[in-house]
Design a protein around this motif. Sequence first.
Motif, PDB file in Angstrom:
ATOM      1  N   ASN A 342     106.568  94.169 -70.690  1.00  0.00           N
ATOM      2  CA  ASN A 342     106.684  92.756 -71.065  1.00  0.00           C
ATOM      3  C   ASN A 342     105.327  92.066 -70.902  1.00  0.00           C
ATOM      4  OD1 ASN A 342     107.322  90.104 -71.469  1.00  0.00           O
ATOM      5  ND2 ASN A 342     108.947  90.011 -69.943  1.00  0.00           N
ATOM      6  N   PHE A 343     104.775  91.595 -72.001  1.00  0.00           N
ATOM      7  CA  PHE A 343     103.467  90.947 -71.983  1.00  0.00           C
ATOM      8  C   PHE A 343     103.592  89.435 -72.189  1.00  0.00           C
ATOM      9  CE2 PHE A 343     102.565  95.334 -72.670  1.00  0.00           C
ATOM     10  CZ  PHE A 343     101.339  95.551 -72.082  1.00  0.00           C
ATOM     11  N   THR A 344     104.742  88.887 -71.844  1.00  0.00           N
ATOM     12  CA  THR A 344     104.950  87.442 -71.954  1.00  0.00           C
ATOM     13  C   THR A 344     105.033  86.824 -70.561  1.00  0.00           C
ATOM     14  OG1 THR A 344     107.367  87.565 -71.946  1.00  0.00           O
ATOM     15  CG2 THR A 344     106.252  87.786 -74.077  1.00  0.00           C
ATOM     16  N   ILE A 345     104.943  85.508 -70.536  1.00  0.00           N
ATOM     17  CA  ILE A 345     105.172  84.730 -69.315  1.00  0.00           C
ATOM     18  C   ILE A 345     106.255  83.699 -69.613  1.00  0.00           C
ATOM     19  CG2 ILE A 345     104.153  82.809 -67.999  1.00  0.00           C
ATOM     20  CD1 ILE A 345     101.814  84.497 -67.379  1.00  0.00           C
ATOM     21  N   PHE A 346     107.169  83.513 -68.666  1.00  0.00           N
ATOM     22  CA  PHE A 346     108.252  82.542 -68.862  1.00  0.00           C
ATOM     23  C   PHE A 346     107.733  81.153 -68.528  1.00  0.00           C
ATOM     24  CE2 PHE A 346     112.068  80.178 -67.592  1.00  0.00           C
ATOM     25  CZ  PHE A 346     112.844  80.370 -68.743  1.00  0.00           C
ATOM     26  N   LYS A 347     107.797  80.262 -69.524  1.00  0.00           N
ATOM     27  CA  LYS A 347     107.345  78.884 -69.355  1.00  0.00           C
ATOM     28  C   LYS A 347     108.541  77.988 -69.114  1.00  0.00           C
ATOM     29  CE  LYS A 347     104.724  75.235 -71.706  1.00  0.00           C
ATOM     30  NZ  LYS A 347     103.955  74.884 -72.931  1.00  0.00           N
ATOM     31  N   GLN A 348     108.619  77.414 -67.921  1.00  0.00           N
ATOM     32  CA  GLN A 348     109.748  76.572 -67.523  1.00  0.00           C
ATOM     33  C   GLN A 348     109.631  75.197 -68.165  1.00  0.00           C
ATOM     34  OE1 GLN A 348     111.899  77.932 -65.034  1.00  0.00           O
ATOM     35  NE2 GLN A 348     113.359  76.241 -65.217  1.00  0.00           N
ATOM     36  N   TYR A 349     110.722  74.698 -68.763  1.00  0.00           N
ATOM     37  CA  TYR A 349     110.747  73.345 -69.285  1.00  0.00           C
ATOM     38  C   TYR A 349     110.930  72.352 -68.135  1.00  0.00           C
ATOM     39  CZ  TYR A 349     111.642  75.461 -73.898  1.00  0.00           C
ATOM     40  OH  TYR A 349     111.570  76.198 -75.044  1.00  0.00           O
ATOM     41  N   ASP A 350     110.448  71.125 -68.348  1.00  0.00           N
ATOM     42  CA  ASP A 350     110.689  70.079 -67.350  1.00  0.00           C
ATOM     43  C   ASP A 350     112.176  69.793 -67.227  1.00  0.00           C
ATOM     44  OD1 ASP A 350     107.986  69.849 -66.913  1.00  0.00           O
ATOM     45  OD2 ASP A 350     107.709  68.240 -68.380  1.00  0.00           O
ATOM     46  N   GLU A 351     112.869  69.824 -68.374  1.00  0.00           N
ATOM     47  CA  GLU A 351     114.321  69.656 -68.390  1.00  0.00           C
ATOM     48  C   GLU A 351     114.907  70.671 -69.366  1.00  0.00           C
ATOM     49  OE1 GLU A 351     115.307  65.706 -69.442  1.00  0.00           O
ATOM     50  OE2 GLU A 351     114.408  64.792 -67.653  1.00  0.00           O
ATOM     51  N   PRO A 352     116.147  71.145 -69.117  1.00  0.00           N
ATOM     52  CA  PRO A 352     116.765  72.093 -70.053  1.00  0.00           C
ATOM     53  C   PRO A 352     116.888  71.484 -71.446  1.00  0.00           C
ATOM     54  CG  PRO A 352     117.959  72.051 -67.986  1.00  0.00           C
ATOM     55  CD  PRO A 352     116.979  70.909 -67.926  1.00  0.00           C
ATOM     56  N   SER A 424     116.348  76.866 -70.264  1.00  0.00           N
ATOM     57  CA  SER A 424     115.545  76.232 -69.216  1.00  0.00           C
ATOM     58  C   SER A 424     114.055  76.480 -69.430  1.00  0.00           C
ATOM     59  CB  SER A 424     115.949  76.775 -67.847  1.00  0.00           C
ATOM     60  OG  SER A 424     115.752  78.189 -67.804  1.00  0.00           O
ATOM     61  N   GLY A 425     113.729  77.313 -70.403  1.00  0.00           N
ATOM     62  CA  GLY A 425     112.336  77.624 -70.700  1.00  0.00           C
ATOM     63  C   GLY A 425     112.272  78.662 -71.799  1.00  0.00           C
ATOM     64  N   ARG A 426     111.078  79.132 -72.068  1.00  0.00           N
ATOM     65  CA  ARG A 426     110.922  80.157 -73.105  1.00  0.00           C
ATOM     66  C   ARG A 426     109.779  81.093 -72.727  1.00  0.00           C
ATOM     67  NH1 ARG A 426     106.838  78.852 -77.013  1.00  0.00           N
ATOM     68  NH2 ARG A 426     105.874  76.817 -76.598  1.00  0.00           N
ATOM     69  N   HIS A 427     109.804  82.275 -73.309  1.00  0.00           N
ATOM     70  CA  HIS A 427     108.751  83.247 -73.073  1.00  0.00           C
ATOM     71  C   HIS A 427     107.611  83.020 -74.069  1.00  0.00           C
ATOM     72  CE1 HIS A 427     110.773  85.877 -70.131  1.00  0.00           C
ATOM     73  NE2 HIS A 427     111.885  85.493 -70.738  1.00  0.00           N
ATOM     74  N   ILE A 428     106.402  82.972 -73.554  1.00  0.00           N
ATOM     75  CA  ILE A 428     105.234  82.796 -74.415  1.00  0.00           C
ATOM     76  C   ILE A 428     104.256  83.942 -74.171  1.00  0.00           C
ATOM     77  CG2 ILE A 428     105.446  80.281 -74.414  1.00  0.00           C
ATOM     78  CD1 ILE A 428     102.979  80.250 -72.538  1.00  0.00           C
ATOM     79  N   ILE A 429     103.467  84.256 -75.197  1.00  0.00           N
ATOM     80  CA  ILE A 429     102.363  85.201 -75.048  1.00  0.00           C
ATOM     81  C   ILE A 429     101.094  84.395 -74.823  1.00  0.00           C
ATOM     82  CG2 ILE A 429     100.986  86.970 -76.182  1.00  0.00           C
ATOM     83  CD1 ILE A 429     103.416  87.932 -77.603  1.00  0.00           C
ATOM     84  N   PRO A 430     100.466  84.527 -73.666  1.00  0.00           N
ATOM     85  CA  PRO A 430      99.270  83.723 -73.386  1.00  0.00           C
ATOM     86  C   PRO A 430      98.134  84.015 -74.363  1.00  0.00           C
ATOM     87  CG  PRO A 430     100.132  84.704 -71.376  1.00  0.00           C
ATOM     88  CD  PRO A 430     100.856  85.358 -72.516  1.00  0.00           C
ATOM     89  N   HIS A 431      97.281  83.033 -74.537  1.00  0.00           N
ATOM     90  CA  HIS A 431      96.025  83.227 -75.244  1.00  0.00           C
ATOM     91  C   HIS A 431      94.950  83.627 -74.237  1.00  0.00           C
ATOM     92  CE1 HIS A 431      96.832  80.995 -79.276  1.00  0.00           C
ATOM     93  NE2 HIS A 431      97.917  81.620 -78.842  1.00  0.00           N
ATOM     94  N   VAL A 432      93.869  84.212 -74.745  1.00  0.00           N
ATOM     95  CA  VAL A 432      92.805  84.725 -73.886  1.00  0.00           C
ATOM     96  C   VAL A 432      91.470  84.147 -74.321  1.00  0.00           C
ATOM     97  CG1 VAL A 432      91.561  86.779 -73.113  1.00  0.00           C
ATOM     98  CG2 VAL A 432      94.037  86.878 -73.451  1.00  0.00           C
ATOM     99  N   VAL A 433      90.716  83.642 -73.337  1.00  0.00           N
ATOM    100  CA  VAL A 433      89.311  83.295 -73.547  1.00  0.00           C
ATOM    101  C   VAL A 433      88.500  84.269 -72.707  1.00  0.00           C
ATOM    102  CG1 VAL A 433      87.524  81.548 -73.256  1.00  0.00           C
ATOM    103  CG2 VAL A 433      89.805  80.887 -74.033  1.00  0.00           C
ATOM    104  N   GLU A 434      87.491  84.869 -73.321  1.00  0.00           N
ATOM    105  CA  GLU A 434      86.768  85.969 -72.678  1.00  0.00           C
ATOM    106  C   GLU A 434      85.261  85.718 -72.642  1.00  0.00           C
ATOM    107  OE1 GLU A 434      86.797  90.654 -73.545  1.00  0.00           O
ATOM    108  OE2 GLU A 434      85.566  89.478 -74.941  1.00  0.00           O
ATOM    109  N   PRO A 435      84.702  85.450 -71.467  1.00  0.00           N
ATOM    110  CA  PRO A 435      83.260  85.553 -71.295  1.00  0.00           C
ATOM    111  C   PRO A 435      82.916  87.004 -70.909  1.00  0.00           C
ATOM    112  CG  PRO A 435      84.250  83.879 -69.848  1.00  0.00           C
ATOM    113  CD  PRO A 435      85.344  84.785 -70.331  1.00  0.00           C
TER     114      PRO A 435
END
Length: 575
Positions: A342-352, A424-435
């Motif tokens: 699983n390469f996502t992160i669960f993003k919690q909503y402020d309210e359902p 209560s939230g959703r799964h998102i795939i983060p973006h990457v900034v790379e130095p």
Amino acid sequence: MSELDELARRRGFFFQANEAYGGVSGFYTYGPEGAALKRNVEETWRDRFVTREGNMEIDAPTVTPEPVFVASGHLDGFDDMLVECAECGESHRADHVVEDNTDIEDAETYPTEQVEDIIAEHDLACPTCGAPLSGQSVDEFNLMFDTTIGPGDGQPGYLRPETAQGMFTEFPRLKEYARNQLPFGAAQIGTGYRNEISPRNALVRTREFTMAELEFFVDPEGEGPDLSRVADVELPLYSADAQESDGEEYQHLTPQEALEEGVVGDEWVAYFLARSKAWFERVGVDMERFRFRQHLPGELAHYASDCWDAEGEVGGDWIELEGVASRTDYDLSKHSEHADDNFTIFKQYDEPKTVERATVDPDMAYLGPEFGGDAAAVADALEALAERDRSAFDGEEVTVEVDGDEVTVPTEKTGFAVEEQTESGRHIIPHVVEPAFGVGRAVYTVLAHNYDEDEVEGETRDVLRLPAEVAPTTVGVFPLMDKDGLGERARDLAADLREAGLSVTYDDSGNIGRRYRRQDEVGTPYCVTVDYDSLEDDTVTLRDRDTTDQVRVAIDDLADVVAGLADGNREFADL
């Protein structure tokens, strides 16, 4: 530059590896002075981009199994242009041949067919033997070194061409260490390997090199960085628009100004450009010979939506020192498709929230007999299509692609439905900034920018004006002469300074002036001389490299004084 390269060999900064066996181009050994300088540069990078930014550091293997690079796209898109001389058989970077012999500066952005035409049009010759290259094909050459993991045929693998994939493949575990909270960063300093067609310019283009990379994972809809922390940093920006209009003027903008004027499109990219500039200045890169150049559209790597290169001018050429790239969700999305994790992160909503979700519940009693072993793949394809385009289920039949073939399923057999769900939230795939920094290139640029000649007491001296923080040695300790107890006192003092954590060299060979010159030449910022007064009053002479000024310092205070000078907490003029 030839004088610098000669100094590097003679004084042990770097030299070609395995010279006793004839050597192989593109491989260098860092000698005692160079290894210390490189290590100090790495430590300042770790201090800035790991410790001070609150990021984590890992150390992943350099050998990587093939499926990783299938997912990342390196097997298909990590290529340079190769042209081979029919006369002598030497291979060359075709874009370098064009750039070195024409007014074209960005040949690597051209397609191979156009580079072939340019070689023919200008009647360009082989750099080795002078034979014409016109009519020779220009081909794509993959830069990765391949290997076999295990005995026999084993498992195909590659030496990594960058450290980044180690941080991407370990993301499912790293996110747990970050408590599933964005943003967070994973950093790595390690070796990379690229089978360069024509290595050149000493440490600038090699086949084995050290990289320092930070993969910074962000929520694309989340808050950006606190730009007030870099508000006073002015960035020398050379945008793609300026390059394409043949402009040579840079825009000198703060990160906030660069964003407001649309020169830089991403807040995190602007932030890391500012942090990078400050770091390059800290380690000794001359800011009068430094810029950030934006990649042209045809120059962008397959994974980047935007990229700015930190470049330093060395020997009349601009060389890439770092790339700050916006990789969006490319890497994690690709690994999510290919890997079993699983390469996502669960993003919690402020309210359902109550939302409509398209779902499928395929009739496997139909799919099984109809598609046999592909039934499960068809079901997965239907589920993905429902999430992506629910209108595809409006007709009587639904078409999906499985293993490159299109298959059709009656809509009534898909179990398609649109349901209201409370989330209560959703799964998102983060973006990457790379130095991503090239450590060897940074070391080479620091040497080039700090190498100087001046005159002291009527004699010309070579001096490396390295910042004390990165200099290979902090202090040289000399007896005025090795007799009457001066040598013993100086050797004891050198040992005491080492115990205090300072990098020390001891030298009693030749006259005191020559010893000063030797330390000036390798960048040692301070020298201590034990003389006859030292035996009487427990003081020594402390000399500054850059000004050659000298002061008397109590031996009991010496370690603290030198440490304070090296840390920048004291000024020599104030002693």
